[in-house]
Each structure stands twice: as structure tokens, then as C-alpha cells.
Motif scaffolding. Sequence first.
Motif, PDB file in Angstrom:
ATOM      1  N   GLY A  22       0.834  -1.202   0.000  1.00 26.09           N
ATOM      2  CA  GLY A  22       0.000   0.000   0.000  1.00 26.09           C
ATOM      3  C   GLY A  22       0.864   1.246   0.000  1.00 26.09           C
ATOM      4  O   GLY A  22       0.602   2.211  -0.729  1.00 26.09           O
ATOM      5  N   MET A  23       1.937   1.230   0.817  1.00 27.45           N
ATOM      6  CA  MET A  23       2.818   2.396   0.861  1.00 27.45           C
ATOM      7  C   MET A  23       3.459   2.638  -0.501  1.00 27.45           C
ATOM      8  O   MET A  23       3.558   3.779  -0.971  1.00 27.45           O
ATOM      9  CB  MET A  23       3.912   2.183   1.918  1.00 27.45           C
ATOM     10  CG  MET A  23       3.415   2.330   3.340  1.00 27.45           C
ATOM     11  SD  MET A  23       4.640   1.822   4.550  1.00 27.45           S
ATOM     12  CE  MET A  23       5.748   3.217   4.493  1.00 27.45           C
ATOM     13  N   ILE A  24       3.879   1.554  -1.138  1.00 28.36           N
ATOM     14  CA  ILE A  24       4.558   1.712  -2.435  1.00 28.36           C
ATOM     15  C   ILE A  24       3.593   2.232  -3.492  1.00 28.36           C
ATOM     16  O   ILE A  24       3.904   3.171  -4.240  1.00 28.36           O
ATOM     17  CB  ILE A  24       5.182   0.360  -2.851  1.00 28.36           C
ATOM     18  CG1 ILE A  24       6.434   0.129  -2.009  1.00 28.36           C
ATOM     19  CG2 ILE A  24       5.518   0.335  -4.331  1.00 28.36           C
ATOM     20  CD1 ILE A  24       7.079  -1.196  -2.231  1.00 28.36           C
ATOM     21  N   LEU A  25       2.376   1.639  -3.520  1.00 28.19           N
ATOM     22  CA  LEU A  25       1.397   2.105  -4.511  1.00 28.19           C
ATOM     23  C   LEU A  25       1.015   3.561  -4.257  1.00 28.19           C
ATOM     24  O   LEU A  25       0.797   4.334  -5.188  1.00 28.19           O
ATOM     25  CB  LEU A  25       0.150   1.221  -4.466  1.00 28.19           C
ATOM     26  CG  LEU A  25       0.321  -0.162  -5.077  1.00 28.19           C
ATOM     27  CD1 LEU A  25      -0.968  -0.941  -5.014  1.00 28.19           C
ATOM     28  CD2 LEU A  25       0.804  -0.060  -6.518  1.00 28.19           C
ATOM     29  N   LEU A  26       0.960   3.918  -2.969  1.00 29.19           N
ATOM     30  CA  LEU A  26       0.621   5.299  -2.614  1.00 29.19           C
ATOM     31  C   LEU A  26       1.685   6.252  -3.155  1.00 29.19           C
ATOM     32  O   LEU A  26       1.372   7.335  -3.659  1.00 29.19           O
ATOM     33  CB  LEU A  26       0.521   5.422  -1.102  1.00 29.19           C
ATOM     34  CG  LEU A  26      -0.243   6.616  -0.561  1.00 29.19           C
ATOM     35  CD1 LEU A  26      -1.702   6.473  -0.921  1.00 29.19           C
ATOM     36  CD2 LEU A  26      -0.094   6.702   0.940  1.00 29.19           C
ATOM     37  N   LEU A  27       2.944   5.805  -3.055  1.00 29.42           N
ATOM     38  CA  LEU A  27       4.027   6.648  -3.555  1.00 29.42           C
ATOM     39  C   LEU A  27       3.981   6.758  -5.075  1.00 29.42           C
ATOM     40  O   LEU A  27       4.145   7.842  -5.637  1.00 29.42           O
ATOM     41  CB  LEU A  27       5.378   6.081  -3.119  1.00 29.42           C
ATOM     42  CG  LEU A  27       5.865   6.501  -1.746  1.00 29.42           C
ATOM     43  CD1 LEU A  27       7.233   5.922  -1.480  1.00 29.42           C
ATOM     44  CD2 LEU A  27       5.920   8.018  -1.649  1.00 29.42           C
ATOM     45  N   VAL A  39      -0.922  15.239   3.458  1.00 31.48           N
ATOM     46  CA  VAL A  39      -1.672  13.988   3.543  1.00 31.48           C
ATOM     47  C   VAL A  39      -0.758  12.810   3.248  1.00 31.48           C
ATOM     48  O   VAL A  39      -0.732  11.825   3.986  1.00 31.48           O
ATOM     49  CB  VAL A  39      -2.866  14.003   2.562  1.00 31.48           C
ATOM     50  CG1 VAL A  39      -3.560  12.667   2.577  1.00 31.48           C
ATOM     51  CG2 VAL A  39      -3.833  15.089   2.917  1.00 31.48           C
ATOM     52  N   LEU A  40       0.003  12.953   2.169  1.00 32.48           N
ATOM     53  CA  LEU A  40       0.887  11.862   1.774  1.00 32.48           C
ATOM     54  C   LEU A  40       1.880  11.550   2.899  1.00 32.48           C
ATOM     55  O   LEU A  40       2.045  10.389   3.294  1.00 32.48           O
ATOM     56  CB  LEU A  40       1.630  12.261   0.491  1.00 32.48           C
ATOM     57  CG  LEU A  40       2.268  11.120  -0.282  1.00 32.48           C
ATOM     58  CD1 LEU A  40       1.192  10.169  -0.773  1.00 32.48           C
ATOM     59  CD2 LEU A  40       3.047  11.656  -1.468  1.00 32.48           C
ATOM     60  N   GLY A  41       2.506  12.612   3.434  1.00 29.40           N
ATOM     61  CA  GLY A  41       3.479  12.413   4.517  1.00 29.40           C
ATOM     62  C   GLY A  41       2.829  11.774   5.722  1.00 29.40           C
ATOM     63  O   GLY A  41       3.351  10.803   6.287  1.00 29.40           O
ATOM     64  N   GLY A  42       1.658  12.298   6.119  1.00 39.21           N
ATOM     65  CA  GLY A  42       0.965  11.767   7.292  1.00 39.21           C
ATOM     66  C   GLY A  42       0.600  10.308   7.119  1.00 39.21           C
ATOM     67  O   GLY A  42       0.850   9.476   8.001  1.00 39.21           O
ATOM     68  N   VAL A  43       0.053   9.976   5.947  1.00 39.08           N
ATOM     69  CA  VAL A  43      -0.348   8.583   5.707  1.00 39.08           C
ATOM     70  C   VAL A  43       0.877   7.675   5.712  1.00 39.08           C
ATOM     71  O   VAL A  43       0.847   6.561   6.251  1.00 39.08           O
ATOM     72  CB  VAL A  43      -1.125   8.469   4.374  1.00 39.08           C
ATOM     73  CG1 VAL A  43      -1.386   7.021   4.026  1.00 39.08           C
ATOM     74  CG2 VAL A  43      -2.445   9.211   4.466  1.00 39.08           C
ATOM     75  N   MET A  44       1.995   8.160   5.140  1.00 40.56           N
ATOM     76  CA  MET A  44       3.213   7.347   5.123  1.00 40.56           C
ATOM     77  C   MET A  44       3.680   7.067   6.548  1.00 40.56           C
ATOM     78  O   MET A  44       4.050   5.946   6.890  1.00 40.56           O
ATOM     79  CB  MET A  44       4.335   8.070   4.357  1.00 40.56           C
ATOM     80  CG  MET A  44       4.127   8.154   2.872  1.00 40.56           C
ATOM     81  SD  MET A  44       3.766   6.594   2.114  1.00 40.56           S
ATOM     82  CE  MET A  44       5.391   6.019   1.786  1.00 40.56           C
ATOM     83  N   ILE A  45       3.670   8.103   7.391  1.00 39.09           N
ATOM     84  CA  ILE A  45       4.110   7.919   8.780  1.00 39.09           C
ATOM     85  C   ILE A  45       3.226   6.882   9.471  1.00 39.09           C
ATOM     86  O   ILE A  45       3.714   5.923  10.081  1.00 39.09           O
ATOM     87  CB  ILE A  45       4.050   9.268   9.540  1.00 39.09           C
ATOM     88  CG1 ILE A  45       5.120  10.219   9.014  1.00 39.09           C
ATOM     89  CG2 ILE A  45       4.243   9.039  11.029  1.00 39.09           C
ATOM     90  CD1 ILE A  45       5.099  11.591   9.649  1.00 39.09           C
ATOM     91  N   LEU A  55      -1.195  15.420  10.524  1.00 42.00           N
ATOM     92  CA  LEU A  55      -0.849  15.857   9.166  1.00 42.00           C
ATOM     93  C   LEU A  55      -1.927  15.421   8.192  1.00 42.00           C
ATOM     94  O   LEU A  55      -2.393  16.202   7.354  1.00 42.00           O
ATOM     95  CB  LEU A  55       0.491  15.256   8.746  1.00 42.00           C
ATOM     96  CG  LEU A  55       1.756  15.924   9.255  1.00 42.00           C
ATOM     97  CD1 LEU A  55       2.964  15.120   8.837  1.00 42.00           C
ATOM     98  CD2 LEU A  55       1.856  17.329   8.714  1.00 42.00           C
ATOM     99  N   THR A  56      -2.361  14.151   8.325  1.00 41.34           N
ATOM    100  CA  THR A  56      -3.401  13.649   7.429  1.00 41.34           C
ATOM    101  C   THR A  56      -4.671  14.475   7.576  1.00 41.34           C
ATOM    102  O   THR A  56      -5.268  14.899   6.588  1.00 41.34           O
ATOM    103  CB  THR A  56      -3.709  12.181   7.753  1.00 41.34           C
ATOM    104  OG1 THR A  56      -2.477  11.494   7.931  1.00 41.34           O
ATOM    105  CG2 THR A  56      -4.492  11.536   6.646  1.00 41.34           C
ATOM    106  N   GLY A  57      -5.056  14.701   8.833  1.00 36.64           N
ATOM    107  CA  GLY A  57      -6.302  15.421   9.075  1.00 36.64           C
ATOM    108  C   GLY A  57      -6.265  16.838   8.541  1.00 36.64           C
ATOM    109  O   GLY A  57      -7.172  17.279   7.841  1.00 36.64           O
ATOM    110  N   GLU A  58      -5.175  17.545   8.847  1.00 31.45           N
ATOM    111  CA  GLU A  58      -5.066  18.937   8.394  1.00 31.45           C
ATOM    112  C   GLU A  58      -5.049  19.020   6.871  1.00 31.45           C
ATOM    113  O   GLU A  58      -5.705  19.867   6.271  1.00 31.45           O
ATOM    114  CB  GLU A  58      -3.789  19.570   8.953  1.00 31.45           C
ATOM    115  CG  GLU A  58      -3.904  20.049  10.387  1.00 31.45           C
ATOM    116  CD  GLU A  58      -4.904  21.186  10.519  1.00 31.45           C
ATOM    117  OE1 GLU A  58      -5.030  21.989   9.582  1.00 31.45           O
ATOM    118  OE2 GLU A  58      -5.581  21.235  11.551  1.00 31.45           O
ATOM    119  N   GLY A  59      -4.275  18.120   6.263  1.00 30.20           N
ATOM    120  CA  GLY A  59      -4.187  18.114   4.797  1.00 30.20           C
ATOM    121  C   GLY A  59      -5.530  17.819   4.170  1.00 30.20           C
ATOM    122  O   GLY A  59      -5.961  18.504   3.240  1.00 30.20           O
ATOM    123  N   LEU A  60      -6.226  16.796   4.705  1.00 28.37           N
ATOM    124  CA  LEU A  60      -7.546  16.432   4.175  1.00 28.37           C
ATOM    125  C   LEU A  60      -8.496  17.611   4.310  1.00 28.37           C
ATOM    126  O   LEU A  60      -9.276  17.888   3.408  1.00 28.37           O
ATOM    127  CB  LEU A  60      -8.110  15.240   4.925  1.00 28.37           C
ATOM    128  CG  LEU A  60      -7.660  13.864   4.460  1.00 28.37           C
ATOM    129  CD1 LEU A  60      -8.343  12.788   5.268  1.00 28.37           C
ATOM    130  CD2 LEU A  60      -7.991  13.687   2.981  1.00 28.37           C
TER     131      LEU A  60
END
Lengths: 336, 419
Positions: free
Chosen positions: B134-139, B156-162, B404-409
Motif C-alpha cells: 500500500g505504501m509503495i502504490l501510494l508513492l 496527507v501523503l506524509g501523514g499517511v506514510m508515517i 498531518l493527514t487530518g489537516e491536509g484532508l
Amino acid sequence: MKDILRVEDLIVDYVTRRGVARAVDRVSLTVGENRTLGLAGESGCGKSTLGRAIMRLVPYPGKIVDGRVFLDLDEDIPYENGVLKKGEVEITALDEEALRAVRGKEIAYIFQDPMTSLNPMLRIGDHFVQILQAHNPEMEKDEALERGKEVLESLGILPERIGDYPHQFSGGMRQRVMIGLSLVMRPRLLIADEPTTSLDVIVEAQILEEMAQLKEKFNLTMILITHNLGVLAQTADDIAVMYTGRICEVATTETLFEDPQHPYTQALLESVPDVTKPDKKLSWIPGAPPDLVEPLPGCMFHPRCPKAMDICKKKVPKLVQSNNGGVVACHLYGGA
Amino acid sequence: MASLVNGVFYQLGSAKQSISEHSRKWCAVLLVLVAFTLALVATLVGLALRSYKGFGVVVVSGTFVTAGTVFLARVIASLWQKAKTLVRQGPIPFALLCGIAAIVAMLPISLVINRSEGLAMWSVIAGGGLVLSGMILLLIDGYPVFKQYKSPGYMVLGGVMIVLALVYMTWIAYWIVPYDPFEIEMGHPNTPPCAEFPMGTTSLGQDMLSRVIAGGATMLQVAVLSVIVCFCIGVPIGLLASYRGGAVDKVVSLVMDSIFAFPGLVLAIAIAAMLGPGVVNMAISIAVVYVPSYFRVVRSQVLTIRELAYVEAAIIMGARDRDILLRYVLPNVLPSSVVVMSINFADAILTAAGLTFVGLGLPVDIADWGWDLTYGFDVITLGYWWVPTFPGIMVVLLALGFTLTGEGLNEILTPKLQE
């Protein structure tokens, strides 16, 4: 000439903590087919409330106390609990579902402020889909978008912009979108509540011009609510002047500007600046409108009226036929 | 270290630079944070070479093989026309199918390698592999999408990756920890970090490193579960009660306000004491505490929105109540509820730690960042800084990921803020 809209003795009250304010007081009027009726008057005279009350959308804490509103339908309208028959229907007697079928479909309404009347979270196209599907649940989304594009194009907006969000449009464009939204259901009656007040004069002129063209094209009957007499001179066929919730005078636009009967109308026309007479001092009407919670007996204009008589303080004048073909509510012309 | 961190924030805080300069620095800090987390997780996973189970290397390489297969399949699918026709839906399902095939192929292998717990190990490999994929496909596929949104997209991307990196680590934790995280007396109590115990030991002699790797499970489960429960109760109640108003609204508001007025932790303790210990019960008791915060936010928003001109315009155009709620009110309420959600994650984590502390969460010997953090506060005065520090970093990273995810979203979901 057929009457599209007929209002009979309409009374709207606002129940406030201080008491009851009568915003629309026994108003009767008719709007003929393909005519544009201008509702004029100063702020707080009840012209917007009247416009809302015609759609039975008086904002809280307002209430329609008495009176009836009739609308002429040119076709049967099916809705969830039955069918509204062709011909005259009484809007004030409809149930919620029938009312919903009439709103937007037969009567459309345009607000003063286009900046806030579009949902910021929906694309322009979704607005069209929403309104078309609200009245016709079977309609496909693509078809609704096509209809939206046609309407936008007729308003001079590129059809590609149907996928944009409201914040990507300017004020004038948004008002055009609002007009498009209100016309997409092909309503018979369009109520425009100060549609150009928040726009600059150039855009105002354009929009008024477009509205006049659309009126021809869509066979519309219009009620134009405004305090700007210049706008009315340009667009309205008839003008009704209101003061403190009552109709003072109704006449065709030409007659009203040429030969105003009611002292309030005369004063109102005096206070419009005239570019051809730069030396003329602008006149105004002394005093302020009375408090509607504590209404004055008799004609409400009498403290500010230069021609006030004794009877004006005691008796409310009735609307009578005036010598120029309109109607007027003033003791100068009888009506006692 | 402290001056370095201060320096970073000083650089961030000064508004003297131009906006582009400013946002470039901001992006750099985000990149550093994400890279730091990924490196940290990679290091911890790398320590798996010393796993006490003996299968750490197998599990890690299994997940890497899965992720590698997905990556290769994804690259091939976009290059090789035939693969595109093979799976009509596009390259992503094709890549995922290849990954699942690899996982299935690993089942007999893992059964042969680990005779006693082969199935359990295989399921962990499958789960961990899918998270990595999932992480790779997300990237690969998510990056171009999020790139359009500029900095909120990167957030969002950074937050989800973390978050995903921490989920991955937690998922395979059981197989890679160097010592049993529950077992006491693994070494001398309160040993400072050394070669044998890279993060030191607790006062019970448990290995801190193992507890840090394995301690995320409870946190993640409780936080995710409670926030989902909260969201699913608070938002609909807020919408329905306050849109119509009247008696229902008054009663619901009164109930919510009385919950709100109660000290959160005390209420959570009372409910948890009623329900008994356990992850689900913890999640429920935390959810009850935080429902009012959603309700309040949604209610205040609904009260504003339902008076706005566009809602009135919708009524005037003949829209149904249902459509007005779902298409006009809800989308305008969602961004702020998502923000509440991201803040709630952090709160839920801390409340969960509190519940564990009073003995209403999980048994004390279970590895849990919250427990170590709470306990570590007491021993930090004795100089045992390593006990709260490492779990603390993990909690901060997890909360950071969610925030990060929440703020970005929030910014992506509100079209107007994109400007």
C-alpha cells in the motif's frame, strides 16, 4: 390579459420580543402574463417579505397571518401525493410536498447576494443536477449536465466551466449562474430580490439587459424587487410602490414617472439624482419611517407628508382608481 | 539536539522570507520528518536480525518480497501493454493481484520453515506485505494525485506514510522483537542503553526496544476504533438534531453538554470500570467521552450553515430535506469534523494511556507506549530518561501522522481553501 399571480389581502407578521410587527399589511396585487412588476420602496418597507411570502418562505419569526396567493399553472404538475391541476392554484393552501413541487418549478427566486447563494462545496454542474433531479428524480446526471451547459451558454458563460467551483467565478458570473439555475426548470414566474444590488454598475447593466432578453426567450413573468428606481425605469412594465408594508400606488412605469399621484411616490422621485440638472440640490424625505411594532393610526406616511390633512391621522386610505389609470391609496384622491 | 530542534522551529517561525522560500523550508521539514520516521522504522525492523523468535529475517524478507512483487508488477503493468488488457481495471488491481499471488505462494514455504506457528507467521507476512505494498502504490500512484494539491497534498501523503510505517512495524512486531516484550527480568532493571539493550530496560527489567516495537498495537487499535465509533455517532446525531431544532435538539444538547462538562478521563474510567478491561471496551469508553466534541462542532456548523443563503436557495428551488442535509449541509460540516478527528486521535491515545495507568486498560505487562510513557514520567526524576523518551517519540510520531493527514484532508476537502 391573463393574470399569472394574484395576491389577496396578504398579511405577514413578525412576532418579536417587543411585539408584533406587521411587515406586509393587507397587500393585494396582480401580475399579468409576461409583464414585469417592479416592487419599489425604501429599506424595511416589506417588499422582500412580500416576495418571500408569495413562495411561503417568510423567514423566522415571520408568519403569514391572513390572505391568499393564487398562481396560474399552464400544465398539470405531478408530485408525490397527487397532481396539481392546470389552472389557478392557491399557494397559501398547499401542503409541503405540493409546495416543493411549485417552488423552483413554477416560481423561481433570485437572491440579492450571489456570493453566498451557491454551495461552496458543490461544482456548478452539481447545482444543476440537484435542482433538475429534485423535480425529476428519473433524470440522468449527464442529461442534467447537458441542460445546465445549454443554460450557461445562453448566459454567456463557457459551457466547460460547468465543472468549476463557485469560488472560481466573479460576482457577476455567479449571479448569472444563479439566474441560470432559476431558469433551468422553465418557471413561469421569476421573483428577483434586488438581483444587482451587490454588483457594480457595468455588470448591473449587463445583467439587467440579459434578464430582459431571457424574459422574452423563456416567456417569463417577473417581479423585480429593488430600491433603485433607475433599474425599474429600465426594466419594469408596472411599478408598485410600498411604504410600511402597504401599497401606496400602482401604475405603469411611464405613468408613474410622468405623473406620480401619491405624495410618497412624488417625494421618492424627487430624491433621485438627475444628471441633466447638476445644479439642482438633491431633496430627501424628512423624518424616518415609523416603528412597525407601534404603528400609527391612519396613513403611516402622514408625519412626513407635505400634504397631510386631518383625516390622514385617523383613517387608513383605501386603494382607489386614480385619474392616470393606476391605483393609489391617498385621501387626496378619495378612498375614505 | 534541543538547539537543533529550536533552530528548525525558529527557521519555520520567522516570516521574513518570501512565501515560496517559506513553503520550501516547510516542505523540507515535512520531508525530514517523514524520512526520519521511515528511517526509524527501518532501523527497528533491521534489528529484527536479533529476533528472539528466530524468524525475524524470514518475516521481514517475506513482506519485502510481497512489496517487491507489487512494485515490479506495477512497473511492468504500465510498460507492458498486454498486462493492461489482462486486467481491465488498470495497473493497480493487476499489481495487487500479483502481490496476493506472491503471498499465497509463500504459504507452503512458511509452513515448512516454521512448523509450529507457520500459519500465524504467514498471516503476519500477508498483512505486513499488504501494508508495505500500500505504501509503495501510494508513492507511485498517489503522488501525482496529491501533487496537484501542493502542500496540503504533501501533508496527507506524509501523514499517511508515517501512520502506515508505524502500522507495518506494529503488525510484524511479534516476530521481530529481540526479546519477549512482556517478559520481566530480561536484563538488569533500569539498564541504560547499551549494546545488548539498545534502548535500555524498564524497572522490571523488560527490554525497552522490544516494547517500543510492539507497543503500538493497543494504541492504534484503541485510537482508530474509538475515533471511528465517535465519528459515526457524533456527526449524524449533530446533523439530525440541530438541523430540525426544537425539543429533540434541546434534549440532545443537554445530554451532550453534561457529558462534556464531566472531566473526560474520570468519565472514561467510570465507563471502562463498568465494561471491564479490553481493547474494545477501552475504545467504547473513550468514544463516549469524545462524542460531544463532534456533536458541538457539527451543531455549531449546522446552525450557521442552515441560515446561509445557499441552503435557502436550495429550499427555494424545491430541494428535499434529505438532499439539503446530505448535499448542502454535510459536505460543509465534514472538513471541520475531520479536523476534530485528527485532534481526537492524539487525545484518544493519551486517554488510553491514562486508562492503562489506572489498571482499566490492559494488563500492566502488555507492551504499550501509553503505559511506558505514563510510568516513565515517574522514573524520569531518577535519571531513567530512556523509559519515557522512546515510547514518547513513537506517540508523537503517530499523533503527528494523524494530524498531518487530518489537516491536509481538511484543506483538500474544502475547495475554497485551495486558493
